[in-house]
Scaffold this motif. Structure first.
Motif, PDB file in Angstrom:
ATOM      1  N   THR A 191       0.811  -1.221   0.000  1.00 30.93           N
ATOM      2  CA  THR A 191       0.000   0.000   0.000  1.00 30.93           C
ATOM      3  C   THR A 191       0.841   1.266   0.000  1.00 30.93           C
ATOM      4  O   THR A 191       0.303   2.355  -0.207  1.00 30.93           O
ATOM      5  CB  THR A 191      -0.930   0.010   1.214  1.00 30.93           C
ATOM      6  N   THR A 192       2.148   1.148   0.235  1.00 35.83           N
ATOM      7  CA  THR A 192       3.026   2.319   0.200  1.00 35.83           C
ATOM      8  C   THR A 192       4.097   2.193  -0.884  1.00 35.83           C
ATOM      9  O   THR A 192       5.055   2.967  -0.902  1.00 35.83           O
ATOM     10  CB  THR A 192       3.701   2.533   1.565  1.00 35.83           C
ATOM     11  N   ALA A 193       3.944   1.228  -1.778  1.00 39.53           N
ATOM     12  CA  ALA A 193       4.967   0.970  -2.789  1.00 39.53           C
ATOM     13  C   ALA A 193       5.000   2.070  -3.838  1.00 39.53           C
ATOM     14  O   ALA A 193       3.968   2.625  -4.213  1.00 39.53           O
ATOM     15  CB  ALA A 193       4.703  -0.375  -3.461  1.00 39.53           C
ATOM     16  N   ASP A 194       6.212   2.399  -4.324  1.00 49.23           N
ATOM     17  CA  ASP A 194       6.355   3.332  -5.442  1.00 49.23           C
ATOM     18  C   ASP A 194       7.294   2.751  -6.505  1.00 49.23           C
ATOM     19  O   ASP A 194       6.892   2.534  -7.634  1.00 49.23           O
ATOM     20  CB  ASP A 194       6.831   4.718  -4.971  1.00 49.23           C
ATOM     21  N   SER A 195       8.541   2.465  -6.154  1.00 46.67           N
ATOM     22  CA  SER A 195       9.443   1.872  -7.150  1.00 46.67           C
ATOM     23  C   SER A 195       8.984   0.475  -7.567  1.00 46.67           C
ATOM     24  O   SER A 195       9.433  -0.032  -8.595  1.00 46.67           O
ATOM     25  CB  SER A 195      10.880   1.813  -6.606  1.00 46.67           C
ATOM     26  N   ALA A 196       8.111  -0.124  -6.800  1.00 48.07           N
ATOM     27  CA  ALA A 196       7.433  -1.369  -7.200  1.00 48.07           C
ATOM     28  C   ALA A 196       5.925  -1.154  -7.118  1.00 48.07           C
ATOM     29  O   ALA A 196       5.173  -2.050  -6.756  1.00 48.07           O
ATOM     30  CB  ALA A 196       7.868  -2.528  -6.312  1.00 48.07           C
TER      31      ALA A 196
END
Length: 361
Positions: A191-196
């Motif tokens: 829920t906090t992923a960005d680069s994945a």
């Protein structure tokens, strides 16, 4: 139809994300300000939900074979990629300049190593070690991952209906939870992923598609905007109070559903928002362009110029890059982006754009 309230939501979310990133340059109050705005991180999920909603509304009945799918992907590329590539190449040029000058504090090596993944739209699939270069554009990579899998949503809807899609969403979230438990996501949880973040985005995208089906079927009778406004207020309150995604996300889905149902039931009810359309329609530009303004105004002008002079308070100066971002986004939306779209879009999409039939996507 054009869902004006969703455009307003995306505009507000883009401005808040911009403000959050700019606050990291503040000489005082940064912990408090960023701490408050960090709680609004689920707004990124709202972006992807609205994207899934609009794409499903517009393309659900228009993709029937490979040719239709390729036309769809080309249209999306014409809409999103020119600005992404322009800003990515700008930061690549900055990294090259930093390398040539031997800048010790600029992460030019990390940025240049990430460049191929940005150009190939792989940087939200876990292919890079954290965010780099054009850092907000991980969402563009995530969007295209969702577009690539959009035919799977259509297949599920055609064979399993809304119930089948809900089962698919639940199964995907279970897989994401299992991956989080195994430490697969660098941020710790999906829920906090960005680069994945592509995998997180696809869950949101599917949820938006399910909301679109509910709205198309008028599965609920909502003739007033008050239920949507109440649900939206609860979402904002839950985010500011720091409640877990387990509560925030269902509330967000309810807010999206009630809001869309009310506007679909009476499109004239949001006519008063029409004059704001030129501004609220540039959320995408604000989101992608603000790192460029951050570089010029906050890194170059503020950090290397005004910071130690005492000539202006940061929180006064802070408004300048935000206003500049909005102005540049407006100019881009009227000139650069339409020009690129006309050149790159399929002929059918160009005819529809000329006829004013494009959805708010």
């Amino acid at each position: 139809m054009h869902f004006r309230i969703f455009d307003c939501w995306r505009f507000v979310a883009a401005v808040l994300i911009m403000a959050y990133h700019f606050l990291f340059w503040a000489p005082y109050g940064v912990e408090t300000g960023t701490g408050v705005l960090y709680r609004l991180l689920p707004l990124l999920d709202m972006f992807f939900m609205i994207s899934g909603f609009f794409i499903t509304i517009r393309y659900r009945e228009r993709i029937g074979d490979l040719r239709d799918y390729l036309r769809f992907m080309r249209s999306r590329a014409a809409r999103l990629l020119p600005l992404h590539y322009a800003i990515t190449l700008f930061f690549a040029a900055v990294a090259l300049l930093a390398w040539a000058k031997g800048a010790p504090n600029y992460p030019w090596r990390h940025d240049l190593q990430a460049l191929p993944f940005h150009l190939l739209l792989l940087h939200a699939l876990g292919a890079t070690d954290g965010l780099a270069l054009n850092y907000p554009s991980w969402s563009i990579s995530a969007e295209f991952f969702s577009y690539a899998l959009f035919p799977l949503i259509l297949i599920v809807l055609r064979h399993g209906g809304l119930r089948g899609l809900c089962v698919a969403i639940a199964a995907w979230i279970v897989l994401l939870e299992l991956a989080s438990a195994r430490g697969w996501f660098p941020s710790g949880h999906w829920t906090t992923a960005d680069s994945a973040g592509a995998y997180r985005a696809f869950a949101d995208f599917m949820i938006g598609a399910a909301v679109a089906v509910v709205v198309e079927r008028r599965a609920l009778s909502v003739g007033s905007h008050w239920p949507g406004l109440a649900a939206t207020a609860l979402v904002v309150a839950a985010m500011f109070l720091g409640y877990h995604y387990v509560l925030v996300m269902p509330l967000m889905v309810v807010a999206l559903t009630f809001t869309a149902l009310a506007e679909a039931a009476d499109p004239r009810s949001t006519a008063f928002l029409a004059p704001l359309a030129p501004l609220t329609g540039v959320a995408f530009g604000i989101y992608l362009i603000h790192p460029v303004m951050e570089f010029f105004f906050l890194e170059v002008v503020w950090f290397h110029g005004l910071r130690d002079t005492g000539l202006v308070d940061f929180y006064v100066f802070w408004t300048l890059p935000m206003l500049a971002t909005i102005v540049v986004a407006l100019v881009s939306a009227r000139s650069f982006e339409p020009f690129c779209a006309r050149v790159l879009s399929p002929a059918r999409a160009r005819r529809e754009a000329a006829g004013g039939r494009l959805a708010s996507v």
